[in-house]
Enzyme design. Structure first.
Site, short mmCIF file in Angstrom:
data_model
loop_
_atom_site.label_atom_id
_atom_site.label_comp_id
_atom_site.label_asym_id
_atom_site.label_seq_id
_atom_site.Cartn_x
_atom_site.Cartn_y
_atom_site.Cartn_z
N SER A 135 0.62 -1.48 -0.17
CA SER A 135 -0.14 -0.10 0.21
C SER A 135 0.96 0.85 0.16
O SER A 135 0.11 2.48 -0.41
CB SER A 135 -1.12 0.06 1.42
OG SER A 135 -0.37 -0.24 2.34
N GLY A 166 5.11 2.97 -0.41
CA GLY A 166 6.89 3.30 -0.72
C GLY A 166 6.79 1.79 -1.00
O GLY A 166 6.50 1.59 -2.55
N TYR A 167 8.06 1.24 -1.78
CA TYR A 167 8.83 0.18 -2.33
C TYR A 167 7.10 -0.37 -3.35
O TYR A 167 7.08 -1.12 -4.28
CB TYR A 167 9.77 -0.30 -2.07
CG TYR A 167 11.12 0.51 -2.13
CD1 TYR A 167 11.36 0.77 -3.51
CD2 TYR A 167 12.24 0.73 -1.28
CE1 TYR A 167 12.62 1.45 -3.72
CE2 TYR A 167 12.79 1.62 -1.66
CZ TYR A 167 13.10 2.04 -2.85
OH TYR A 167 14.23 2.84 -2.97
N ASP A 209 -2.65 -8.38 8.96
CA ASP A 209 -1.65 -8.47 9.70
C ASP A 209 -0.88 -9.06 9.18
O ASP A 209 -1.24 -10.71 9.08
CB ASP A 209 -1.79 -8.52 11.00
CG ASP A 209 -0.03 -8.81 11.99
OD1 ASP A 209 0.62 -8.50 10.47
OD2 ASP A 209 0.02 -9.21 13.07
N TYR A 238 22.25 2.30 11.09
CA TYR A 238 21.95 1.68 9.43
C TYR A 238 22.30 0.39 9.70
O TYR A 238 22.45 -0.73 10.81
CB TYR A 238 21.32 2.21 8.55
CG TYR A 238 20.02 1.61 7.23
CD1 TYR A 238 18.78 2.08 7.72
CD2 TYR A 238 20.71 -0.41 6.60
CE1 TYR A 238 17.64 1.47 7.21
CE2 TYR A 238 18.97 -1.11 6.24
CZ TYR A 238 17.99 -0.18 6.10
OH TYR A 238 17.32 -0.70 6.10
P1 NAD Z 1 6.46 1.81 3.56
O1 NAD Z 1 6.62 2.30 5.38
O2 NAD Z 1 6.85 2.43 2.28
O3 NAD Z 1 5.32 0.46 3.86
C1 NAD Z 1 5.70 -0.62 4.40
C2 NAD Z 1 4.25 -1.26 3.68
O4 NAD Z 1 4.19 -2.64 4.98
C3 NAD Z 1 2.71 -1.01 3.85
O5 NAD Z 1 2.56 -1.45 2.79
C4 NAD Z 1 2.34 -1.62 5.13
O6 NAD Z 1 0.59 -1.01 4.56
C5 NAD Z 1 2.74 -2.57 5.52
N1 NAD Z 1 2.76 -3.07 6.21
C6 NAD Z 1 3.67 -2.75 7.68
N2 NAD Z 1 3.08 -3.85 8.83
C7 NAD Z 1 2.44 -4.78 7.84
C8 NAD Z 1 1.47 -6.11 8.75
N3 NAD Z 1 1.46 -5.61 9.99
N4 NAD Z 1 1.35 -6.38 7.78
C9 NAD Z 1 0.34 -6.34 6.33
N5 NAD Z 1 1.05 -4.98 6.17
C10 NAD Z 1 2.14 -4.41 6.57
O7 NAD Z 1 8.31 0.64 3.44
P2 NAD Z 1 9.25 0.78 2.72
O8 NAD Z 1 10.61 2.08 3.02
O9 NAD Z 1 8.46 1.34 0.44
O10 NAD Z 1 9.95 0.34 3.22
C11 NAD Z 1 9.70 -1.25 2.71
C12 NAD Z 1 10.83 -2.67 2.50
O11 NAD Z 1 11.61 -1.58 1.62
C13 NAD Z 1 11.42 -2.57 3.77
O12 NAD Z 1 11.94 -3.56 3.57
C14 NAD Z 1 12.53 -1.64 3.87
O13 NAD Z 1 13.38 -1.71 4.20
C15 NAD Z 1 13.22 -1.70 2.33
N6 NAD Z 1 13.59 -0.46 1.76
C16 NAD Z 1 13.07 0.80 2.18
C17 NAD Z 1 14.81 1.96 1.33
C18 NAD Z 1 14.40 3.25 2.21
O14 NAD Z 1 14.76 3.94 1.66
N7 NAD Z 1 12.49 3.17 2.08
C19 NAD Z 1 15.38 1.46 1.14
C20 NAD Z 1 16.30 0.41 1.10
C21 NAD Z 1 15.01 -0.77 1.37
#
Ligand code: NAD
Length: 398
Positions: A53, A55-56, A114, A238
């Protein structure tokens, strides 16, 4: 149902309101990027995105859908709007995604709850079996502060701290918009264990095994979780910190799953190391917002700036999409952080890092861009949206 005016309510790295129209516009912009990159469309491509929903994960789902007309199943944990209380940005993102998918007669299934629970794994498997048969790819993109272990009921909490020794470094105090020094004490053993419990590989392993046992993974399946490495200035908090320990665990688990999937289905599992981007998760990590502000300025100036959607288009088109063979580093990882870690970019980061002060924050770095990017995550300050107009906060996902 009630119309209401919505404005941002921000405390530090949290915004408790979200704007449905702004969120929809953000999704549309990402769809345009993916659509423009579309290549050959395979006969059928089915993708499960866990953490779909924001970010990535959201970007990966959009990329798969508009590059390949993929059928997707998205899992996320979001709150819908109620009365005049807005839902979470992620909820509105999925509402907008669903509307666009429907308008193109593509298939998408959403499960809100969840992802760490056994009940969600069972629900996902039931949906896959009933509506997709199997999936060809699994993208694992959860970022969460807590996880309840479905076997023991133990609640793990993630902590963002250095390991071994205290760390003092620069960060932005997002409330006062000042550059300050913070000292973080080293994590306790319990905090390290808790962070690994939330963000390590255990849940990915449970997902993969459950999907395998249920015959829900197709021959040649690809499983991809995400990780981050970053430059040395961020390592204490980190890569060498609690979150880094969890990511090492995730990377070890993924290597073992790669073997398992290879043996069982001719499949594969790789970690994708993505670049630093503005998301709800990254904004919560000390030092990272300051680093991102500087990094964005340098990468924008040199014409190599990327948002999550650009990274995810590259992930599919160059590495894991239908017919692609990934390019891997010596530790079997996909590297989408190549541009971030390019020597010239990082030399500039290092040159400027220790000279940033509150006074020059806005000239040396793209702090204004970070701030706007953060607000945009919640649908605010998005171009073309009239924030003077009342909007409906209730929306449904069917
Ligand atoms: P984000 O906060 O944008 O998105 C997190 C997602 O996880 C959301 O869709 C949320 O609904 C879902 N989520 C959280 N808890 C949940 C649960 N209990 N059940 C179901 N869904 C749940 O996060 P992001 O930054 O896109 O991170 C996603 C991954 O990418 C992570 O593993 C992060 O370490 C990795 N990452 C992020 C970055 C960065 O700079 N943001 C860089 C490299 C890697």
């Amino acid at each position: 149902m009630a119309l209401t005016l919505i404005s941002p309510r921000i405390r530090g790295f949290i915004c408790t309101t979200a704007h449905p129209v702004g969120c929809a516009r953000n999704v549309e912009r990402q769809v345009e990027v993916a659509r423009a990159a579309r290549g050959a469309v395979p006969e059928r491509y089915r993708v499960l995105v866990i953490g779909a929903s924001a970010g990535y994960g959201l970007a990966a789902r959009i990329a798969a859908t508009w590059l390949y007309k993929a059928e997707t199943l998205g899992v996320f944990f979001e709150r819908p709007g109620e009365g005049t209380k807005t839902g979470t940005a992620g909820f509105y993102n999925v509402v907008a995604f669903q509307r666009l998918v429907r308008s193109e007669n593509l298939k998408s299934i959403n499960l809100n709850g969840d992802a760490f629970s056994s009940a969600m794994k069972e629900a996902v498997i039931a949906k896959i079996k009933a509506e997709m048969g199997q999936v060809d790819a699994v993208i694992y993109s959860l970022a969460a502060p807590r996880r309840t272990d479905p076997r023991t009921g133990e609640v793990y909490s993630a902590t963002l701290k250095p390991v071994g020794a205290p760390y003092t470094g620069r960060t932005i105090d997002l409330t006062n918009e000042t550059v300050t020094e913070i000292t973080l004490p080293p994590a306790t053993e319990q905090e390290i264990r808790g962070t690994i419990g939330v963000m390590g590989g255990d849940d990915l392993q449970l997902w993969t095994e459950a999907l395998l046992d249920a015959d829900a993974l197709a021959e040649g399946v690809t499983v991809v979780p995400f990780s981050y490495i970053g430059p040395e200035i961020t390592h204490p908090i980190y890569r060498s910190g609690t979150i880094g320990k969890a990511k090492e665990d995730l990377e070890r688990t993924t290597a073992a799953l790669n073997q398992l999937l290879h043996n069982r289905l001719g499949g594969r599992a790789y970690v994708s190391i993505n670049k630093a981007v503005i998301t709800q998760a990254s904004s919560a990590i000390p030092i990272v917002p300051l680093y991102i502000s500087l990094l964005y300025r340098i990468m924008k100036e040199r014409g190599v700036h990327e948002e999550p959607i650009h990274q995810m288009v590259r992930l599919f088109r160059e590495h894991i999409g239908p017919g692609q063979t990934p390019t891997l580093d010596e530790e079997n990882r996909i590297r989408l952080d190549d541009r971030e870690l390019a020597p010239d970019i990082q030399a500039e980061v290092r040159r400027l890092w220790n000279t940033i002060t509150t006074d020059n924050l806005r000239t040396l770095t793209d702090y204004d861009g970070f701030k706007r990017g953060f607000r945009q995550l919640f649908g605010f300050e998005v171009e073309g949206v009239n924030y003077e107009e009342e909007v409906e906060v209730e929306a449904t996902l069917d």
